[in-house]
Design a protein around this motif. Sequence first.
Motif, PDB file in Angstrom:
ATOM      1  N   GLY A  48      58.709  34.336  15.202  1.00  0.00           N
ATOM      2  CA  GLY A  48      59.548  33.449  16.010  1.00  0.00           C
ATOM      3  C   GLY A  48      61.017  33.731  15.875  1.00  0.00           C
ATOM      4  N   LEU A  49      61.387  34.881  15.285  1.00  0.00           N
ATOM      5  CA  LEU A  49      62.800  35.210  15.114  1.00  0.00           C
ATOM      6  C   LEU A  49      63.256  36.349  16.020  1.00  0.00           C
ATOM      7  CD1 LEU A  49      63.168  35.002  11.239  1.00  0.00           C
ATOM      8  CD2 LEU A  49      64.144  33.465  12.929  1.00  0.00           C
ATOM      9  N   GLY A  50      62.297  37.135  16.542  1.00  0.00           N
ATOM     10  CA  GLY A  50      62.686  38.326  17.309  1.00  0.00           C
ATOM     11  C   GLY A  50      63.521  38.003  18.523  1.00  0.00           C
ATOM     12  N   LEU A  51      63.032  37.115  19.413  1.00  0.00           N
ATOM     13  CA  LEU A  51      63.774  36.772  20.628  1.00  0.00           C
ATOM     14  C   LEU A  51      65.033  35.988  20.302  1.00  0.00           C
ATOM     15  CD1 LEU A  51      60.921  35.861  23.133  1.00  0.00           C
ATOM     16  CD2 LEU A  51      62.366  37.888  23.124  1.00  0.00           C
ATOM     17  N   SER A  52      64.992  35.137  19.281  1.00  0.00           N
ATOM     18  CA  SER A  52      66.181  34.379  18.898  1.00  0.00           C
ATOM     19  C   SER A  52      67.301  35.314  18.444  1.00  0.00           C
ATOM     20  CB  SER A  52      65.827  33.395  17.788  1.00  0.00           C
ATOM     21  OG  SER A  52      66.977  32.750  17.305  1.00  0.00           O
ATOM     22  N   LEU A  53      66.959  36.296  17.588  1.00  0.00           N
ATOM     23  CA  LEU A  53      67.968  37.240  17.126  1.00  0.00           C
ATOM     24  C   LEU A  53      68.458  38.121  18.262  1.00  0.00           C
ATOM     25  CD1 LEU A  53      66.338  38.282  13.736  1.00  0.00           C
ATOM     26  CD2 LEU A  53      68.167  36.639  14.117  1.00  0.00           C
ATOM     27  N   SER A  54      67.538  38.510  19.148  1.00  0.00           N
ATOM     28  CA  SER A  54      67.937  39.322  20.305  1.00  0.00           C
ATOM     29  C   SER A  54      68.900  38.555  21.191  1.00  0.00           C
ATOM     30  CB  SER A  54      66.704  39.746  21.102  1.00  0.00           C
ATOM     31  OG  SER A  54      65.831  40.521  20.306  1.00  0.00           O
ATOM     32  N   TYR A  55      68.635  37.267  21.389  1.00  0.00           N
ATOM     33  CA  TYR A  55      69.504  36.445  22.224  1.00  0.00           C
ATOM     34  C   TYR A  55      70.912  36.346  21.639  1.00  0.00           C
ATOM     35  CZ  TYR A  55      71.005  32.456  25.023  1.00  0.00           C
ATOM     36  OH  TYR A  55      71.688  31.640  25.880  1.00  0.00           O
ATOM     37  N   ASP A  56      71.008  36.188  20.282  1.00  0.00           N
ATOM     38  CA  ASP A  56      72.320  36.114  19.638  1.00  0.00           C
ATOM     39  C   ASP A  56      73.066  37.433  19.760  1.00  0.00           C
ATOM     40  OD1 ASP A  56      71.882  33.523  18.967  1.00  0.00           O
ATOM     41  OD2 ASP A  56      71.220  33.947  16.917  1.00  0.00           O
ATOM     42  N   VAL A  57      72.355  38.575  19.602  1.00  0.00           N
ATOM     43  CA  VAL A  57      73.004  39.882  19.702  1.00  0.00           C
ATOM     44  C   VAL A  57      73.602  40.087  21.083  1.00  0.00           C
ATOM     45  CG1 VAL A  57      72.567  42.363  19.722  1.00  0.00           C
ATOM     46  CG2 VAL A  57      71.633  40.948  17.887  1.00  0.00           C
ATOM     47  N   ILE A  58      72.851  39.708  22.128  1.00  0.00           N
ATOM     48  CA  ILE A  58      73.321  39.948  23.503  1.00  0.00           C
ATOM     49  C   ILE A  58      74.431  38.973  23.888  1.00  0.00           C
ATOM     50  CG2 ILE A  58      72.640  39.965  25.932  1.00  0.00           C
ATOM     51  CD1 ILE A  58      71.639  42.330  24.305  1.00  0.00           C
ATOM     52  N   THR A  59      74.233  37.690  23.620  1.00  0.00           N
ATOM     53  CA  THR A  59      75.186  36.687  24.105  1.00  0.00           C
ATOM     54  C   THR A  59      76.420  36.584  23.221  1.00  0.00           C
ATOM     55  OG1 THR A  59      73.974  34.967  22.920  1.00  0.00           O
ATOM     56  CG2 THR A  59      73.365  35.366  25.220  1.00  0.00           C
ATOM     57  N   LYS A  60      76.232  36.500  21.882  1.00  0.00           N
ATOM     58  CA  LYS A  60      77.366  36.304  20.989  1.00  0.00           C
ATOM     59  C   LYS A  60      77.992  37.619  20.569  1.00  0.00           C
ATOM     60  CE  LYS A  60      75.466  31.988  19.173  1.00  0.00           C
ATOM     61  NZ  LYS A  60      75.000  31.255  17.973  1.00  0.00           N
ATOM     62  N   GLY A  61      77.164  38.627  20.379  1.00  0.00           N
ATOM     63  CA  GLY A  61      77.708  39.905  19.919  1.00  0.00           C
ATOM     64  C   GLY A  61      78.292  40.745  21.044  1.00  0.00           C
ATOM     65  N   HIS A  62      77.723  40.638  22.254  1.00  0.00           N
ATOM     66  CA  HIS A  62      78.186  41.495  23.345  1.00  0.00           C
ATOM     67  C   HIS A  62      78.715  40.706  24.544  1.00  0.00           C
ATOM     68  CE1 HIS A  62      75.752  44.336  21.031  1.00  0.00           C
ATOM     69  NE2 HIS A  62      76.423  45.310  21.646  1.00  0.00           N
ATOM     70  N   GLY A  63      78.729  39.390  24.480  1.00  0.00           N
ATOM     71  CA  GLY A  63      79.263  38.601  25.593  1.00  0.00           C
ATOM     72  C   GLY A  63      78.438  38.731  26.858  1.00  0.00           C
ATOM     73  N   GLY A  64      77.151  39.051  26.725  1.00  0.00           N
ATOM     74  CA  GLY A  64      76.292  39.228  27.891  1.00  0.00           C
ATOM     75  C   GLY A  64      75.355  38.061  28.097  1.00  0.00           C
ATOM     76  N   ALA A  65      74.226  38.347  28.758  1.00  0.00           N
ATOM     77  CA  ALA A  65      73.240  37.308  29.048  1.00  0.00           C
ATOM     78  C   ALA A  65      71.853  37.899  28.912  1.00  0.00           C
ATOM     79  CB  ALA A  65      73.444  36.739  30.446  1.00  0.00           C
ATOM     80  N   LEU A  66      70.919  37.077  28.422  1.00  0.00           N
ATOM     81  CA  LEU A  66      69.511  37.471  28.295  1.00  0.00           C
ATOM     82  C   LEU A  66      68.689  36.391  28.979  1.00  0.00           C
ATOM     83  CD1 LEU A  66      67.261  39.280  27.201  1.00  0.00           C
ATOM     84  CD2 LEU A  66      67.346  37.987  25.058  1.00  0.00           C
ATOM     85  N   SER A  67      67.934  36.780  30.016  1.00  0.00           N
ATOM     86  CA  SER A  67      67.153  35.817  30.784  1.00  0.00           C
ATOM     87  C   SER A  67      65.732  36.320  30.920  1.00  0.00           C
ATOM     88  CB  SER A  67      67.769  35.593  32.166  1.00  0.00           C
ATOM     89  OG  SER A  67      67.797  36.809  32.889  1.00  0.00           O
ATOM     90  N   VAL A  68      64.836  35.396  31.285  1.00  0.00           N
ATOM     91  CA  VAL A  68      63.420  35.733  31.435  1.00  0.00           C
ATOM     92  C   VAL A  68      62.927  35.221  32.780  1.00  0.00           C
ATOM     93  CG1 VAL A  68      62.648  33.619  30.286  1.00  0.00           C
ATOM     94  CG2 VAL A  68      61.129  35.588  30.381  1.00  0.00           C
ATOM     95  N   GLU A  69      62.055  36.005  33.375  1.00  0.00           N
ATOM     96  CA  GLU A  69      61.410  35.636  34.634  1.00  0.00           C
ATOM     97  C   GLU A  69      59.935  35.980  34.487  1.00  0.00           C
ATOM     98  OE1 GLU A  69      61.318  37.016  39.315  1.00  0.00           O
ATOM     99  OE2 GLU A  69      63.009  37.586  38.035  1.00  0.00           O
ATOM    100  N   SER A  70      59.047  35.033  34.812  1.00  0.00           N
ATOM    101  CA  SER A  70      57.620  35.269  34.575  1.00  0.00           C
ATOM    102  C   SER A  70      56.783  34.487  35.545  1.00  0.00           C
ATOM    103  CB  SER A  70      57.253  34.877  33.137  1.00  0.00           C
ATOM    104  OG  SER A  70      55.876  35.076  32.894  1.00  0.00           O
ATOM    105  N   GLN A  71      55.592  35.035  35.822  1.00  0.00           N
ATOM    106  CA  GLN A  71      54.570  34.336  36.577  1.00  0.00           C
ATOM    107  C   GLN A  71      53.286  34.410  35.767  1.00  0.00           C
ATOM    108  OE1 GLN A  71      54.106  35.518  40.626  1.00  0.00           O
ATOM    109  NE2 GLN A  71      52.256  34.321  40.939  1.00  0.00           N
ATOM    110  N   GLU A  72      52.780  33.258  35.381  1.00  0.00           N
ATOM    111  CA  GLU A  72      51.655  33.220  34.462  1.00  0.00           C
ATOM    112  C   GLU A  72      50.457  33.969  35.036  1.00  0.00           C
ATOM    113  OE1 GLU A  72      49.291  29.875  31.770  1.00  0.00           O
ATOM    114  OE2 GLU A  72      50.820  29.287  33.237  1.00  0.00           O
ATOM    115  N   GLY A  73      49.921  34.883  34.231  1.00  0.00           N
ATOM    116  CA  GLY A  73      48.777  35.683  34.639  1.00  0.00           C
ATOM    117  C   GLY A  73      49.129  36.937  35.406  1.00  0.00           C
ATOM    118  N   GLU A  74      50.444  37.132  35.753  1.00  0.00           N
ATOM    119  CA  GLU A  74      50.831  38.276  36.580  1.00  0.00           C
ATOM    120  C   GLU A  74      51.806  39.211  35.861  1.00  0.00           C
ATOM    121  OE1 GLU A  74      49.571  39.061  39.449  1.00  0.00           O
ATOM    122  OE2 GLU A  74      48.296  37.279  39.575  1.00  0.00           O
ATOM    123  N   TYR A  75      52.945  38.701  35.409  1.00  0.00           N
ATOM    124  CA  TYR A  75      53.954  39.586  34.831  1.00  0.00           C
ATOM    125  C   TYR A  75      54.937  38.774  34.012  1.00  0.00           C
ATOM    126  CZ  TYR A  75      57.439  37.903  38.132  1.00  0.00           C
ATOM    127  OH  TYR A  75      58.316  37.123  38.830  1.00  0.00           O
TER     128      TYR A  75
END
Length: 729
Positions: free
Chosen positions: A682-709
């Motif tokens: 439960g730390l992988g996505l949390s740490l990734s989010y901090d690296v992108i948003t706080k470390g690089h001033g960017g954004a990390l978003s998710v888009e999904s459709q259950e059962g498809e992608y």
Amino acid sequence: MRFFVILLCMSLTVYFLPVAGQVPHSPGPPPALPRPARPDTARVRQLLQAAQQWSTADIPQAIRLSQQALGLARQLRDSVGVGQALLRLSTLHRRHNDFALARRLARQAQALFVRQHDTEGQGRAWLQLSLIDMLQGNPVPALASGLKGLRLAEQAGDAQTKIRLQATLGDIYYKMGSYDEALPALQIALAGGQRTHDQQVTLLALNGLGNSFQMLKKWPQAIYYYQQALALSQQLGDAIGETGSETSLAEVYGLQGNQAAALAHGLRAQQLVRATHDDYNLPAVELMLARAYLLAHQTDSAVALARHGLQLSQQARSNENIRNASDILAQAYAQRHDFAQAYYFRNLHLAYNDTLSGEDTRRRTSRLRYDYELTSKQAQIDLLTKTRQLQAQKAARQRLQLNGLLVGLAGVLLVAGLLWRNIYLKQRANRHLNEMNTQIAAHRDQLNRTLTELQAAQAQLVQREKMASLGEMTAGVAHEIQNPLNFVTNFSDLNVELLAELQEELAGEHLSTSARENIQQLLEDLTLNQVKIQEHGARADRIVKRMLEHSHPSSGARQATDLNALAEDSLRLAYHGWCARNKDFSATLTTDLDPHLQPVPAVAQDLSRVLMNLLTNAFYAVTEKSKHAPATYRPEVQVQTRQTDHAVEIRVRDNGAGIPLAVREKIFQPFFTTKPTGEGTGLGLSLSYDVITKGHGGALSVESQEGEYCQFTISLPVTVGEMVERAVI
């Protein structure tokens, strides 16, 4: 010529009255009138309203009420009430076939309106006189009265009377055989009636259009307008109008040779006349049936009905019905070879036909129309002449004003020259001042930009210091936890082995069956507990290692990084690492990299960690789906890069089971995982989010459709300034 127009006009003109309100269509008596304490003008209006209500049920009663209203209005010197009562009595006597008295009452109303200079009332009086002459078959005076009323209604702006006069004039033109003039007038009346929701004018115009198209032998158009008129009469509950429409349809079908339909509509009209005791319209209906029997070669029935209709028409002095009856009788006697009678009635028909639509009549009506148009144009000429005179006077005043303005302008120019000199000097001083202000503003903007950069750099240093402190604290905590955690995991492994040996020793001992079962159950529970301790200790060990990995110091220095190369390397390394742990795994790897992607300032080591984590999650998702998916399923992981106006995007997409909507908003929270217990920290996505948003001033978003992608999108700014500013925010 048609003989049933009088029927329609008679049924409609009862509504062309000066008093407002709708006429009820039920034959029942209206409510009793209230008795005021003393007579006043309101009592006059009440009597007139009651007379209007009785006009469709009991004409004598309506006449008595109108006479009471007239007497009371004269007693009160109510000139408005007197005029309305006179027009109401004229209408009622006209409907009672007393045309002489109706004309005299209308003339009295007209004289009263002239004395009062009431243009609107005069227009209504002329409308009444035109209807009286039209019903008696006198087209020339009817047209003269109608044109006079139309001119007065136009002057008074009385739109309702104007529309009704248009309908009346159209009917007069039709009866004279001038269909080219009748059709435009009736079309105007129809449009006006529909626009003002005047149902009676609409009904009159519909019947007039049907009559005109019938005489032009345009049967479909005639039937269309008659059917519209019939439907409207039924909607209004107007039995007299319904009788006229049924009569018209009967004649059209008869002229087309459809005798069955003609007789059906004719008998329906006869039934309506008898049901309503309509003695006035009885001659027209009998003549229509006589014509239908004549077309069916039933001459005896035609002669009997035509003779009775002729007798009634002569009593009512209806010239048009007399003409139509004589025409039917002439044809009927000719079919019976009684040529003496046929000759007699033919001469009678020609005499009345010449009265209604002869050459002299046409000439006189054309002269009236010409005089009306000439008068209208003369009024326009007089108006234009007055307008030109006013314009000339205005132009003279304007010339005088212009001369005065020119003199004043000369003085203004002199003053303006002096003012211009002062303004020029002030403008030169203002330009110098503006240049100084511009320099000051540029210096201020430069200082603001410098201050902003310093604040951003300061915020970045503070953030780095916070992250470094957090990393050191995390590393310290992880190290402190790791030692006791190792003891827990090591001793749990040792306990599992000892329990196995204990079971072997107990197997050789002599124990009772119940004791052996109890001891065996306890040993199994202890073994299961040690296994759980071992599993959760291993999971805690992975969490500690992740925390240590996150606390590893990075250079923190951003360098221009080729994201295409970084994405390809990360995809290859992640795939080989996953295949090493899962021997039977295979997937389709797809890359869609933007060839024009420019280098981005970033920490390559941190971005590589983020991509490896996202790709590992993608491989896990497609692996889990392949366990339950059909044989046709092909795992696929895709990496895509794109350049936008202000950012660079990296997208990691898989065709796995996707993320449920209920947990999609929680996936970036620390220690939250969608994997089964023991498989994720439960730390992988949390740490990734901090690296992108706080470390690089960017954004990390998710888009999904259950059962498809499922697709994760990393968005990074293209400049260091934007990156620092976003990170600070």
